[in-house]
Design a protein around this motif. Structure first.
Motif, PDB file in Angstrom:
ATOM      1  N   UNK A 129      13.712  11.073   2.124  1.00 58.29           N
ATOM      2  CA  UNK A 129      13.595  12.511   1.857  1.00 58.29           C
ATOM      3  C   UNK A 129      12.145  12.937   2.061  1.00 58.29           C
ATOM      4  N   UNK A 130      11.676  12.825   3.278  1.00 58.71           N
ATOM      5  CA  UNK A 130      10.288  13.138   3.608  1.00 58.71           C
ATOM      6  C   UNK A 130       9.940  14.575   3.226  1.00 58.71           C
ATOM      7  N   UNK A 131       8.743  14.758   2.653  1.00 61.09           N
ATOM      8  CA  UNK A 131       8.177  16.057   2.294  1.00 61.09           C
ATOM      9  C   UNK A 131       8.927  16.755   1.155  1.00 61.09           C
ATOM     10  N   UNK A 132       9.809  16.037   0.468  1.00 62.23           N
ATOM     11  CA  UNK A 132      10.525  16.602  -0.670  1.00 62.23           C
ATOM     12  C   UNK A 132       9.854  16.157  -1.964  1.00 62.23           C
ATOM     13  N   UNK A 133       9.700  17.081  -2.892  1.00 64.16           N
ATOM     14  CA  UNK A 133       8.976  16.787  -4.133  1.00 64.16           C
ATOM     15  C   UNK A 133       9.893  16.140  -5.161  1.00 64.16           C
ATOM     16  N   UNK A 192      14.104   9.963  -6.214  1.00 67.15           N
ATOM     17  CA  UNK A 192      14.350   9.472  -4.849  1.00 67.15           C
ATOM     18  C   UNK A 192      15.483   8.453  -4.861  1.00 67.15           C
ATOM     19  N   UNK A 193      15.438   7.545  -5.837  1.00 66.00           N
ATOM     20  CA  UNK A 193      16.449   6.493  -5.919  1.00 66.00           C
ATOM     21  C   UNK A 193      17.825   7.063  -6.236  1.00 66.00           C
ATOM     22  N   UNK A 194      17.896   8.003  -7.178  1.00 66.14           N
ATOM     23  CA  UNK A 194      19.171   8.623  -7.528  1.00 66.14           C
ATOM     24  C   UNK A 194      19.729   9.403  -6.340  1.00 66.14           C
ATOM     25  N   UNK A 211       0.848  -1.192   0.000  1.00 68.54           N
ATOM     26  CA  UNK A 211       0.000   0.000   0.000  1.00 68.54           C
ATOM     27  C   UNK A 211       0.883   1.241   0.000  1.00 68.54           C
ATOM     28  N   UNK A 212       0.820   1.995  -1.074  1.00 69.00           N
ATOM     29  CA  UNK A 212       1.639   3.191  -1.214  1.00 69.00           C
ATOM     30  C   UNK A 212       1.014   4.354  -0.450  1.00 69.00           C
ATOM     31  N   UNK A 213       1.834   5.082   0.323  1.00 70.44           N
ATOM     32  CA  UNK A 213       1.378   6.225   1.106  1.00 70.44           C
ATOM     33  C   UNK A 213       2.034   7.486   0.543  1.00 70.44           C
ATOM     34  N   UNK A 214       1.195   8.418   0.076  1.00 74.68           N
ATOM     35  CA  UNK A 214       1.693   9.684  -0.454  1.00 74.68           C
ATOM     36  C   UNK A 214       1.012  10.852   0.254  1.00 74.68           C
ATOM     37  N   UNK A 273       5.626   9.245   0.935  1.00 78.05           N
ATOM     38  CA  UNK A 273       5.942   8.930   2.334  1.00 78.05           C
ATOM     39  C   UNK A 273       6.578   7.560   2.483  1.00 78.05           C
ATOM     40  N   UNK A 274       5.973   6.536   1.872  1.00 76.38           N
ATOM     41  CA  UNK A 274       6.504   5.192   2.020  1.00 76.38           C
ATOM     42  C   UNK A 274       5.526   4.157   1.501  1.00 76.38           C
ATOM     43  N   UNK A 275       5.865   2.882   1.716  1.00 78.43           N
ATOM     44  CA  UNK A 275       5.015   1.765   1.298  1.00 78.43           C
ATOM     45  C   UNK A 275       4.839   0.815   2.461  1.00 78.43           C
ATOM     46  N   UNK A 276       3.590   0.410   2.703  1.00 79.20           N
ATOM     47  CA  UNK A 276       3.264  -0.466   3.825  1.00 79.20           C
ATOM     48  C   UNK A 276       2.802  -1.830   3.328  1.00 79.20           C
ATOM     49  N   UNK A 277       3.106  -2.845   4.105  1.00 81.45           N
ATOM     50  CA  UNK A 277       2.564  -4.186   3.925  1.00 81.45           C
ATOM     51  C   UNK A 277       1.849  -4.525   5.219  1.00 81.45           C
TER      52      UNK A 277
END
Length: 358
Positions: A294-298, A304-306, A265-268, A280-284
């Motif tokens: 990098x919370x709250x960064x666009x 994000x990966x780079x 479940x993706x959290x944005x 924000x992240x991904x939950x299981x």
């Protein structure tokens, strides 16, 4: 927190990622300058992106970056890397590090000769979804992995995920398969959405990789459709003896052998009346299997990966902890080259062999 200062060699589509990241997270990253040898092209680039542009490696180094990001065309990356090795400059290199077996062998020899400081910006396993899949695997929910079907990434990127998820090191493999061609209506490209209804023929590569340990990877990719299309998607299936990942669905057994099915479940932030805008992240179930560093960064997922690779590079220089070694990059590119060989010889077995870096 002390800023991570980096120089950039390159001015292409991929190099622009690093500029956007530096501007989006100025408290963590500082771009010292960009090397573009063509003076007129550099002046245009400097005005467009509001960055300092220099015309030589000496000028780039005079700005005292902690490391240099190398993001240039495949055909010249090896020569640039060797030059940076000779100068003793730490380098974070975009993939691939070379485009022939000879170039890979030469690069390894030069790396050893100069004891170079280098890591490779192979970012996909730091993307939120891939990082989530990897966390599920590392948590042992699937048990021993036996096969993977990946239809999302081309060449060496796909190989890197296969090797990372299987955790097979430098195992040799037998490769066989075939290239097909299918028609597809264009919907999207690097320039944006396309509405003209143009139909093009897209190659689709289907390959099987049988590794010495008995693990099997089924590689399936249509280039460029799966990177830039609204009517083609990515697919991933990973099967272990105690469970499987089927794209966003995870099925596994508890310690009591009770079957469980859960979805990632993706959290944005910024959806449905929320005022922020970021991942924000991904939950299981009830736990996070991935949290955005990098919370709250666009930033989009690839940015994000780079950016994570950029953080990891700074950690590597400070502690020696590697995150994606030149050895791994050489192996992934070598297997990718052998996959190309298999496609040139449809359904014939192509066997990899031990290389100098292994």
């Amino acid at each position: 927190m002390k800023k991570i200062r980096f120089g950039l060699i390159g001015s292409g589509w991929r190099a622009e990622f690093y500029i956007r990241i530096a501007k989006a997270i100025p408290d963590q990253f500082e771009l010292t300058s960009v090397l573009i040898r063509d003076k007129e092209k550099g002046e245009v680039f400097s005005k467009k992106f509001d960055v300092k542009v220099v015309n030589s490696i000496d000028e780039l180094i005079n700005d005292h970056p902690h490391y240099v990001v190398l993001s240039i065309k495949r055909g010249v990356v090896t020569d640039y890397l060797i030059d940076l090795f000779r100068r003793g400059i730490p380098v974070l290199c975009e993939t691939p590090p070379g485009e022939s077996k000879e170039a890979l062998e030469t690069l390894w020899d030069q790396y050893k000769k100069y004891d170079a400081k280098v890591q490779i910006a192979e970012q996909y396993f730091y993307q939120p979804l891939y990082a989530s899949w990897l966390k599920v695997i590392e948590d042992g929910k699937l048990g021993e992995l036996e096969n993977i079907n990946i239809s999302s990434l081309h060449g060496y990127h796909g190989v890197s995920i296969i090797r990372k998820f299987f955790n097979i090191g430098f195992d040799n493999c037998v490769i066989y398969g075939k290239r097909f061609h299918f028609n597809l209506t264009e919907t999207y490209g690097r320039g944006g959405i396309v509405h003209d209804g143009e139909i093009t023929s897209c190659p689709r590569d289907r390959l099987t990789l049988e590794f010495d340990q008995g693990k099997v990877a089924f590689f399936d990719f249509s280039d460029p459709a799966q990177y830039h299309s609204f009517i083609r998607t990515r697919q991933l299936t990973i099967q272990g003896v105690r469970g499987e990942i089927d794209d966003l669905t995870v099925r596994y057994l508890t310690d009591e052998n009770i079957p469980v099915t859960q979805n990632l479940n993706r959290i944005d932030y910024g959806l449905y009346n929320n005022q922020e805008w970021a991942h924000a992240g991904i939950m299981l179930g009830e736990e996070y299997v991935y949290k955005n560093p990098f919370q709250y960064t666009r930033l989009n997922d690839d940015e994000i990966a780079v950016a994570t690779c950029m953080l990891k590079m700074d950690e590597y220089l400070k502690t020696g902890k590697e995150f994606y070694t030149l050895q791994d990059a050489l192996q992934d590119m070598y297997i990718s080259l052998m996959m190309d060989e298999a496609l040139k010889n449809p359904n014939q077995e192509i066997k990899t062999s031990k290389r100098s870096w292994t």
